[in-house]
Design a protein around this motif. Structure first.
Motif, PDB file in Angstrom:
ATOM      1  N   ASP A   1       0.782  -1.366  -0.244  1.00  0.00           N
ATOM      2  CA  ASP A   1       0.127  -0.422   0.107  1.00  0.00           C
ATOM      3  C   ASP A   1       0.713   1.379   0.319  1.00  0.00           C
ATOM      4  O   ASP A   1       2.163   1.639   0.560  1.00  0.00           O
ATOM      5  CB  ASP A   1      -0.881   0.124   0.935  1.00  0.00           C
ATOM      6  CG  ASP A   1      -0.395  -0.001   2.619  1.00  0.00           C
ATOM      7  OD1 ASP A   1       0.651   0.404   2.992  1.00  0.00           O
ATOM      8  OD2 ASP A   1      -0.752   1.187   3.571  1.00  0.00           O
ATOM      9  N   HIS A   2       0.077   2.382  -0.443  1.00  0.00           N
ATOM     10  CA  HIS A   2       0.787   3.850  -1.171  1.00  0.00           C
ATOM     11  C   HIS A   2       0.013   4.823  -0.524  1.00  0.00           C
ATOM     12  O   HIS A   2      -0.896   4.743  -1.306  1.00  0.00           O
ATOM     13  CB  HIS A   2       2.342   3.307  -2.146  1.00  0.00           C
ATOM     14  CG  HIS A   2       2.848   5.008  -1.843  1.00  0.00           C
ATOM     15  ND1 HIS A   2       3.850   5.165  -1.575  1.00  0.00           N
ATOM     16  CD2 HIS A   2       2.813   5.494  -2.961  1.00  0.00           C
ATOM     17  CE1 HIS A   2       4.053   5.826  -1.787  1.00  0.00           C
ATOM     18  NE2 HIS A   2       3.486   6.784  -2.806  1.00  0.00           N
ATOM     19  N   HIS A   3       0.560   5.611   0.064  1.00  0.00           N
ATOM     20  CA  HIS A   3      -0.159   6.895   0.424  1.00  0.00           C
ATOM     21  C   HIS A   3      -0.293   8.031  -0.683  1.00  0.00           C
ATOM     22  O   HIS A   3       1.289   8.301  -0.953  1.00  0.00           O
ATOM     23  CB  HIS A   3      -0.412   7.742   1.443  1.00  0.00           C
ATOM     24  CG  HIS A   3      -0.569   9.058   1.421  1.00  0.00           C
ATOM     25  ND1 HIS A   3      -1.015  10.115   1.125  1.00  0.00           N
ATOM     26  CD2 HIS A   3      -2.423   8.470   1.896  1.00  0.00           C
ATOM     27  CE1 HIS A   3      -1.330  11.112   1.360  1.00  0.00           C
ATOM     28  NE2 HIS A   3      -2.384  10.395   1.770  1.00  0.00           N
TER      29      HIS A   3
ATOM     30  N   LYS B   1      -4.810   9.396  -1.482  1.00  0.00           N
ATOM     31  CA  LYS B   1      -5.475   8.555  -1.161  1.00  0.00           C
ATOM     32  C   LYS B   1      -4.344   7.512  -0.693  1.00  0.00           C
ATOM     33  O   LYS B   1      -3.366   7.753  -1.247  1.00  0.00           O
ATOM     34  CB  LYS B   1      -6.254   7.422  -2.655  1.00  0.00           C
ATOM     35  CG  LYS B   1      -7.311   8.752  -2.846  1.00  0.00           C
ATOM     36  CD  LYS B   1      -7.941   7.864  -3.672  1.00  0.00           C
ATOM     37  CE  LYS B   1      -9.773   9.071  -4.221  1.00  0.00           C
ATOM     38  NZ  LYS B   1      -9.819   8.366  -5.431  1.00  0.00           N
ATOM     39  N   ARG B   2      -4.097   6.550  -0.095  1.00  0.00           N
ATOM     40  CA  ARG B   2      -3.562   5.577  -0.115  1.00  0.00           C
ATOM     41  C   ARG B   2      -4.357   4.207  -0.614  1.00  0.00           C
ATOM     42  O   ARG B   2      -5.745   4.299  -0.646  1.00  0.00           O
ATOM     43  CB  ARG B   2      -3.855   4.765   2.002  1.00  0.00           C
ATOM     44  CG  ARG B   2      -3.019   3.736   1.642  1.00  0.00           C
ATOM     45  CD  ARG B   2      -2.951   3.626   3.590  1.00  0.00           C
ATOM     46  NE  ARG B   2      -1.606   4.295   4.191  1.00  0.00           N
ATOM     47  CZ  ARG B   2      -0.591   4.424   3.764  1.00  0.00           C
ATOM     48  NH1 ARG B   2       0.166   4.064   3.421  1.00  0.00           N
ATOM     49  NH2 ARG B   2      -0.691   5.857   4.584  1.00  0.00           N
ATOM     50  N   GLN B   3      -3.212   3.877  -1.659  1.00  0.00           N
ATOM     51  CA  GLN B   3      -4.225   3.180  -2.649  1.00  0.00           C
ATOM     52  C   GLN B   3      -3.006   1.558  -2.223  1.00  0.00           C
ATOM     53  O   GLN B   3      -2.493   1.992  -2.424  1.00  0.00           O
ATOM     54  CB  GLN B   3      -3.783   3.323  -3.837  1.00  0.00           C
ATOM     55  CG  GLN B   3      -4.459   4.225  -4.506  1.00  0.00           C
ATOM     56  CD  GLN B   3      -6.571   4.319  -4.925  1.00  0.00           C
ATOM     57  OE1 GLN B   3      -6.325   3.375  -4.678  1.00  0.00           O
ATOM     58  NE2 GLN B   3      -7.322   5.446  -4.916  1.00  0.00           N
ATOM     59  N   LEU B   4      -3.930   0.125  -2.597  1.00  0.00           N
ATOM     60  CA  LEU B   4      -2.716  -0.996  -3.229  1.00  0.00           C
ATOM     61  C   LEU B   4      -2.539  -0.995  -4.694  1.00  0.00           C
ATOM     62  O   LEU B   4      -2.792  -0.703  -5.313  1.00  0.00           O
ATOM     63  CB  LEU B   4      -4.032  -2.028  -2.782  1.00  0.00           C
ATOM     64  CG  LEU B   4      -4.468  -2.120  -1.897  1.00  0.00           C
ATOM     65  CD1 LEU B   4      -5.593  -3.767  -1.729  1.00  0.00           C
ATOM     66  CD2 LEU B   4      -2.946  -3.081  -0.536  1.00  0.00           C
TER      67      LEU B   4
ATOM     68  N   CYS C   1       0.888   4.915  -9.842  1.00  0.00           N
ATOM     69  CA  CYS C   1      -1.092   4.999  -9.326  1.00  0.00           C
ATOM     70  C   CYS C   1      -1.664   5.194  -9.966  1.00  0.00           C
ATOM     71  O   CYS C   1      -1.960   5.019 -11.110  1.00  0.00           O
ATOM     72  CB  CYS C   1      -0.780   6.274  -8.226  1.00  0.00           C
ATOM     73  SG  CYS C   1      -2.135   6.738  -6.997  1.00  0.00           S
TER      74      CYS C   1
END
Length: 60
Positions: free
Chosen positions: A3-5, A11-14, A36
Motif C-alpha cells: 500500500d502507498h499514500h 489516497k492510500r492505494q494498493l 498510481c
C-alpha cells in the motif's frame, strides 16, 4: 503488492506488481518506481540500506 499514500491524489492505494515501472538499488535502499491508480508516477524507498564497508576489530 503493497500500500502507498499517493502524493498526487492523496489516497492510500494498493499497488500491484503490474504497476511497478522500475526498481533501482541505491545507497539509501531500493527505490521502487510505479504508477498510481490515478496515473501519476510515484516512488518509494524500501529494503535495507547498502552495507557499509567499515572494518571492525573484535577483542580476543
Amino acid at each position: 503488492m503493497f500500500d502507498h499514500h499517493c502524493t498526487a491524489c492523496d489516497k492510500r492505494q494498493l499497488i500491484f506488481p503490474s504497476q511497478i515501472t522500475a526498481m533501482t538499488n541505491t545507497e539509501q535502499g531500493i527505490v521502487v518506481s510505479f504508477t498510481c491508480w490515478c496515473g501519476n508516477a510515484q516512488t518509494m524507498v524500501t529494503g535495507r540500506a547498502a552495507a557499509r564497508s567499515e572494518k571492525v576489530t573484535l577483542a580476543a
